[in-house]
Design a protein around this motif. Structure first.
Motif, PDB file in Angstrom:
ATOM      1  N   ILE A   9       0.842  -1.206   0.000  1.00  0.00           N
ATOM      2  CA  ILE A   9       0.000   0.000   0.000  1.00  0.00           C
ATOM      3  C   ILE A   9       0.869   1.245   0.000  1.00  0.00           C
ATOM      4  O   ILE A   9       0.633   2.194  -0.752  1.00  0.00           O
ATOM      5  N   GLN A  10       1.903   1.268   0.825  1.00  0.00           N
ATOM      6  CA  GLN A  10       2.780   2.437   0.897  1.00  0.00           C
ATOM      7  C   GLN A  10       3.530   2.622  -0.424  1.00  0.00           C
ATOM      8  O   GLN A  10       3.722   3.757  -0.867  1.00  0.00           O
ATOM      9  N   TRP A  11       3.952   1.545  -1.064  1.00  0.00           N
ATOM     10  CA  TRP A  11       4.662   1.653  -2.337  1.00  0.00           C
ATOM     11  C   TRP A  11       3.753   2.244  -3.416  1.00  0.00           C
ATOM     12  O   TRP A  11       4.182   3.098  -4.186  1.00  0.00           O
ATOM     13  N   HIS A  12       2.491   1.803  -3.479  1.00  0.00           N
ATOM     14  CA  HIS A  12       1.575   2.351  -4.474  1.00  0.00           C
ATOM     15  C   HIS A  12       1.346   3.837  -4.241  1.00  0.00           C
ATOM     16  O   HIS A  12       1.333   4.634  -5.189  1.00  0.00           O
ATOM     17  N   TYR A  13       1.182   4.237  -2.992  1.00  0.00           N
ATOM     18  CA  TYR A  13       0.997   5.642  -2.673  1.00  0.00           C
ATOM     19  C   TYR A  13       2.237   6.436  -3.061  1.00  0.00           C
ATOM     20  O   TYR A  13       2.146   7.474  -3.701  1.00  0.00           O
ATOM     21  N   PHE A  14       3.398   5.939  -2.695  1.00  0.00           N
ATOM     22  CA  PHE A  14       4.650   6.639  -2.960  1.00  0.00           C
ATOM     23  C   PHE A  14       4.916   6.768  -4.455  1.00  0.00           C
ATOM     24  O   PHE A  14       5.281   7.844  -4.941  1.00  0.00           O
ATOM     25  N   SER A  15       4.723   5.702  -5.209  1.00  0.00           N
ATOM     26  CA  SER A  15       4.998   5.760  -6.649  1.00  0.00           C
ATOM     27  C   SER A  15       4.016   6.690  -7.361  1.00  0.00           C
ATOM     28  O   SER A  15       4.409   7.440  -8.264  1.00  0.00           O
ATOM     29  N   ALA A  16       2.745   6.689  -6.965  1.00  0.00           N
ATOM     30  CA  ALA A  16       1.779   7.602  -7.570  1.00  0.00           C
ATOM     31  C   ALA A  16       2.137   9.051  -7.258  1.00  0.00           C
ATOM     32  O   ALA A  16       2.028   9.928  -8.127  1.00  0.00           O
ATOM     33  N   GLN A  17       2.593   9.307  -6.046  1.00  0.00           N
ATOM     34  CA  GLN A  17       2.994  10.660  -5.678  1.00  0.00           C
ATOM     35  C   GLN A  17       4.202  11.107  -6.494  1.00  0.00           C
ATOM     36  O   GLN A  17       4.234  12.243  -6.988  1.00  0.00           O
ATOM     37  N   ILE A  18       5.186  10.258  -6.646  1.00  0.00           N
ATOM     38  CA  ILE A  18       6.394  10.626  -7.398  1.00  0.00           C
ATOM     39  C   ILE A  18       6.052  10.923  -8.852  1.00  0.00           C
ATOM     40  O   ILE A  18       6.507  11.925  -9.416  1.00  0.00           O
ATOM     41  N   ILE A  19       5.246  10.080  -9.466  1.00  0.00           N
ATOM     42  CA  ILE A  19       4.872  10.294 -10.865  1.00  0.00           C
ATOM     43  C   ILE A  19       4.116  11.612 -11.024  1.00  0.00           C
ATOM     44  O   ILE A  19       4.392  12.396 -11.930  1.00  0.00           O
ATOM     45  N   SER A  20       3.184  11.870 -10.145  1.00  0.00           N
ATOM     46  CA  SER A  20       2.410  13.113 -10.262  1.00  0.00           C
ATOM     47  C   SER A  20       3.286  14.332 -10.022  1.00  0.00           C
ATOM     48  O   SER A  20       3.126  15.360 -10.677  1.00  0.00           O
ATOM     49  N   TYR A  21       4.239  14.241  -9.102  1.00  0.00           N
ATOM     50  CA  TYR A  21       5.138  15.370  -8.867  1.00  0.00           C
ATOM     51  C   TYR A  21       6.048  15.630 -10.059  1.00  0.00           C
ATOM     52  O   TYR A  21       6.323  16.788 -10.396  1.00  0.00           O
ATOM     53  N   VAL A  22       6.528  14.588 -10.692  1.00  0.00           N
ATOM     54  CA  VAL A  22       7.400  14.770 -11.862  1.00  0.00           C
ATOM     55  C   VAL A  22       6.624  15.431 -13.005  1.00  0.00           C
ATOM     56  O   VAL A  22       7.101  16.379 -13.632  1.00  0.00           O
ATOM     57  N   VAL A  23       5.413  14.955 -13.272  1.00  0.00           N
ATOM     58  CA  VAL A  23       4.595  15.540 -14.331  1.00  0.00           C
ATOM     59  C   VAL A  23       4.260  16.990 -14.007  1.00  0.00           C
ATOM     60  O   VAL A  23       4.366  17.885 -14.869  1.00  0.00           O
ATOM     61  N   LEU A  24       3.878  17.247 -12.771  1.00  0.00           N
ATOM     62  CA  LEU A  24       3.562  18.611 -12.353  1.00  0.00           C
ATOM     63  C   LEU A  24       4.775  19.518 -12.499  1.00  0.00           C
ATOM     64  O   LEU A  24       4.666  20.649 -12.989  1.00  0.00           O
ATOM     65  N   PHE A  25       5.940  19.041 -12.107  1.00  0.00           N
ATOM     66  CA  PHE A  25       7.158  19.829 -12.206  1.00  0.00           C
ATOM     67  C   PHE A  25       7.476  20.187 -13.656  1.00  0.00           C
ATOM     68  O   PHE A  25       7.780  21.343 -13.970  1.00  0.00           O
ATOM     69  N   VAL A  26       7.416  19.212 -14.542  1.00  0.00           N
ATOM     70  CA  VAL A  26       7.744  19.461 -15.952  1.00  0.00           C
ATOM     71  C   VAL A  26       6.763  20.453 -16.572  1.00  0.00           C
ATOM     72  O   VAL A  26       7.167  21.411 -17.255  1.00  0.00           O
ATOM     73  N   LEU A  27       5.475  20.252 -16.335  1.00  0.00           N
ATOM     74  CA  LEU A  27       4.475  21.157 -16.910  1.00  0.00           C
ATOM     75  C   LEU A  27       4.574  22.561 -16.324  1.00  0.00           C
ATOM     76  O   LEU A  27       4.442  23.552 -17.053  1.00  0.00           O
ATOM     77  N   ALA A  28       4.802  22.665 -15.041  1.00  0.00           N
ATOM     78  CA  ALA A  28       4.940  23.977 -14.421  1.00  0.00           C
ATOM     79  C   ALA A  28       6.197  24.694 -14.929  1.00  0.00           C
ATOM     80  O   ALA A  28       6.166  25.907 -15.196  1.00  0.00           O
ATOM     81  N   LEU A  29       7.260  23.957 -15.093  1.00  0.00           N
ATOM     82  CA  LEU A  29       8.499  24.547 -15.602  1.00  0.00           C
ATOM     83  C   LEU A  29       8.319  25.067 -17.026  1.00  0.00           C
ATOM     84  O   LEU A  29       8.727  26.191 -17.344  1.00  0.00           O
ATOM     85  N   LEU A  30       7.681  24.272 -17.874  1.00  0.00           N
ATOM     86  CA  LEU A  30       7.427  24.719 -19.247  1.00  0.00           C
ATOM     87  C   LEU A  30       6.493  25.931 -19.272  1.00  0.00           C
ATOM     88  O   LEU A  30       6.729  26.890 -20.011  1.00  0.00           O
TER      89      LEU A  30
END
Length: 122
Positions: free
Chosen positions: A32-53
């Motif tokens: 459960i913790q791994w699924h939460y952590f991986s979903a958070q990391i993916i969403s943060y990376v996408v958010l970071f790239v889009l916000a930077l652009l």
């Protein structure tokens, strides 16, 4: 004396039965913790790239809009201030976010219940 031996035997049986439950609970909590952590990391990376652009092109658009005016330098510095304010805003929002409960909070709760049961039995 025989009563204490009988209680110790009962506690041993309870502990043995509960160990199987704990061994099943730990992998589930980790998954459960791994699924939460991986979903958070993916969403943060996408958010970071889009916000930077988005911020990059916003800055370029502001500077280009004022290129042929006497406000060219002021517009460039205003873009820098805009980026600094955006970074500060993101920092404040991330600090105010509630942290999830510990992944092993459920396991700790179960261990506390069993410890209370042992104390009550003795």
């Amino acid at each position: 004396m025989f009563e204490k031996i009988k209680k110790a035997k009962q506690l041993g049986i309870i502990a043995r039965d509960r160990m199987g439950d704990y061994m099943e609970l730990v992998p589930i909590l980790i998954k459960i913790q791994w699924h939460y952590f991986s979903a958070q990391i993916i969403s943060y990376v996408v958010l970071f790239v889009l916000a930077l652009l988005g911020l990059t092109f916003l800055g370029v658009a502001i500077i280009v809009s004022f290129w042929e005016t006497p406000y060219r330098v002021a517009s460039a510095w205003s873009v820098v201030v805009l980026y600094a304010l955006a970074a500060f805003g993101v920092f404040l929002v991330s600090q105010g976010r509630a942290r999830p409960i510990s992944p092993f909070e459920t396991l700790r709760t179960e261990l506390e219940k069993d410890a209370k049961l042992v104390k009550d039995t003795i």
